[in-house]
Every structure is written in C-alpha cells, then in structure tokens.
Scaffold this motif. Structure first.
Motif, PDB file in Angstrom:
ATOM      1  N   SER A  11      58.521  30.479   6.752  1.00  0.00           N
ATOM      2  CA  SER A  11      59.229  31.649   6.222  1.00  0.00           C
ATOM      3  C   SER A  11      58.996  32.904   7.047  1.00  0.00           C
ATOM      4  O   SER A  11      59.754  33.880   6.949  1.00  0.00           O
ATOM      5  N   ASP A  12      57.956  32.896   7.902  1.00  0.00           N
ATOM      6  CA  ASP A  12      57.668  34.061   8.736  1.00  0.00           C
ATOM      7  C   ASP A  12      58.527  34.114   9.994  1.00  0.00           C
ATOM      8  O   ASP A  12      58.611  35.167  10.640  1.00  0.00           O
ATOM      9  N   LEU A  13      59.126  32.991  10.370  1.00  0.00           N
ATOM     10  CA  LEU A  13      59.916  32.932  11.600  1.00  0.00           C
ATOM     11  C   LEU A  13      61.395  33.148  11.324  1.00  0.00           C
ATOM     12  O   LEU A  13      61.901  32.750  10.261  1.00  0.00           O
ATOM     13  N   PRO A  14      62.110  33.733  12.280  1.00  0.00           N
ATOM     14  CA  PRO A  14      63.554  33.863  12.116  1.00  0.00           C
ATOM     15  C   PRO A  14      64.245  32.538  12.402  1.00  0.00           C
ATOM     16  O   PRO A  14      63.702  31.673  13.110  1.00  0.00           O
ATOM     17  N   ASN A  15      65.422  32.346  11.884  1.00  0.00           N
ATOM     18  CA  ASN A  15      66.210  31.165  12.236  1.00  0.00           C
ATOM     19  C   ASN A  15      66.630  31.260  13.698  1.00  0.00           C
ATOM     20  O   ASN A  15      66.788  32.352  14.251  1.00  0.00           O
ATOM     21  N   GLY A  16      66.781  30.094  14.317  1.00  0.00           N
ATOM     22  CA  GLY A  16      67.258  30.059  15.695  1.00  0.00           C
ATOM     23  C   GLY A  16      66.180  30.293  16.730  1.00  0.00           C
ATOM     24  O   GLY A  16      66.465  30.804  17.815  1.00  0.00           O
TER      25      GLY A  16
END
Length: 229
Positions: free
Chosen positions: A63-68
């Motif tokens: 959840s801490d990382l952005p998509n892509g």
C-alpha cells in the motif's frame, strides 16, 4: 510529522527510507503497466550501479508503493547463493515479489541433467512456496534462470516476504536434491565395485573377455611375448 517510508519525489527519483533512488520513467508504460523502473545492486563493491537492498523495504508494504512501479535488485543478500535478483512490482493494486535464481552449467556436478532438475525444481516451487503464482525457466548461454513469482499480502512488508520466500525456496531446493539421491538404481544399471575398476580384473572384464575367440587374442599374445624379451 515524520516522513513517509516511501515517497515518489518526481518521475525519475523516489525515496525509500533514508535512501534516494534514481529511476526511469516510461511513457507509454512498459508492458502496459509499469511507468517507474529502478535498478540497483546489493554488491557493495560495485561503485558504478546505485546501491539498493531488500532491507531498505523492511517497513514498506504494497500500500506504500504507487501503481506502475518495478524495482530490480541485483545480488540481494541471501542465505541461498543461487539467488541473483529480487524484483518488486506493483500494478493494478496488486504487488508481487519475483526471485530469480541462476544455475551455471560449469558449476553443475550433480547426477542429473541440469534441465531435468530445473523442471522438477520449477514444479516443486509452485507447490511448496507460500503465495507462489508462477515459476519459469529461461535459458542463457552460461546456464539457466529459474524464476519464482510470489504474491505479496497487502499488510506484509517486503523484507519479511523476501526472507520467508528465500527460506522456502532453499528448502525446496534441498528437498529436490534429496529426492534425487533417494531414487533407486534402475535394473539396467549395476553398481561397479571399486576393486573392479583397476588391475587384472579390469583387463579381463573390459579387454580380454570381449575379444576371446577372435584372432586378436593371438596378436595380444605375440605382443606380450615381445615385451617380455
């Protein structure tokens, strides 16, 4: 207010913990999913490639990382020497950890063809590694790459996922080796006694017996007589 554990600073830079990491931006997204690509190495002797470690992600969850985003770490710290890469990916709110193992032909000395072993190992990984979704074999000139993709649970950090996965991947490797040595000898293959490999028994078994009854016996006898003189 404390800084977030992960921060996308701009299209070519992000921060993970206290480390600033350079990345590449792809537009359109690579494979239709990934806009941000970062490469690093855990080899501290490498002074060219930026350093990046799996333990940098010890407090970071999907959840801490952005998509892509796709983060590739070469030579991650591991108890299993065959681990060459660890890749963290997230797209469409789903994250995976991909672990890549390298097996070189020159270092393979086990009593089974490396390709055959890799196929057994690949199949076993899917059954024995928690969360494994895919396992593949890729061939290169020096050897084989075996990849294992693991789904990362949303509330689990990447370091814990990595440690658990590597432990199970190593345990699976050891089990596959154990299974090889447990296999009984086939009826066609009989063990050769050590004392049968040298000396007179060797000559009678592999030289004299096969040519008995042929004209070569006379030639051998003549040669032995000549040597005796």
């Amino acid at each position: 207010m404390s800084n977030p554990v992960f921060e996308l600073i701009d299209n070519t830079t992000f921060r993970v913990g206290e480390r600033i990491v350079s990345c590449h931006f792809s537009d359109p997204p690579f494979d239709g999913k990934y806009r941000y690509h970062a490469d690093g190495t855990s080899n501290e002797r490498d002074h060219i490639t930026q350093h990046l470690f799996v333990h940098d992600f010890r407090n970071i969850c999907p959840s801490d990382l952005p998509n892509g985003i796709s983060i590739n770490i070469q030579y991650p710290k591991s108890e299993f020497r065959h681990v060459n890469f660890a890749e963290i990916k997230k797209a469409n709110d789903q994250s995976e950890l991909i672990i890549v193992l390298c097996f070189d032909y020159v270092d393979w000395h086990l009593p089974i063809n490396l390709h055959n072993f890799a196929e057994r190992y690949r199949d076993a990984l899917l059954h024995l590694v928690d969360g494994a979704t895919q396992s593949n074999i890729d061939q290169s000139e020096p050897g084989l790459f075996v990849t294992c993709s693991i789904s990362v649970v949303p509330d689990t950090d990447y370091l814990s996922t990595y440690r658990k996965a590597v432990s199970q991947i190593l345990a699976t490797y050891r089990k596959c080796l154990e299974d090889i040595y447990k296999q009984p000898l086939s009826k066609e293959s009989k063990p050769i006694r050590a004392d049968d490999n040298t000396g007179a028994k060797w000559w009678f078994r592999y030289v004299i017996v096969p040519i008995l009854g042929s004209g070569a016996v006379a030639a051998i006898a003549a040669g032995l007589i000549a040597l005796a003189r």
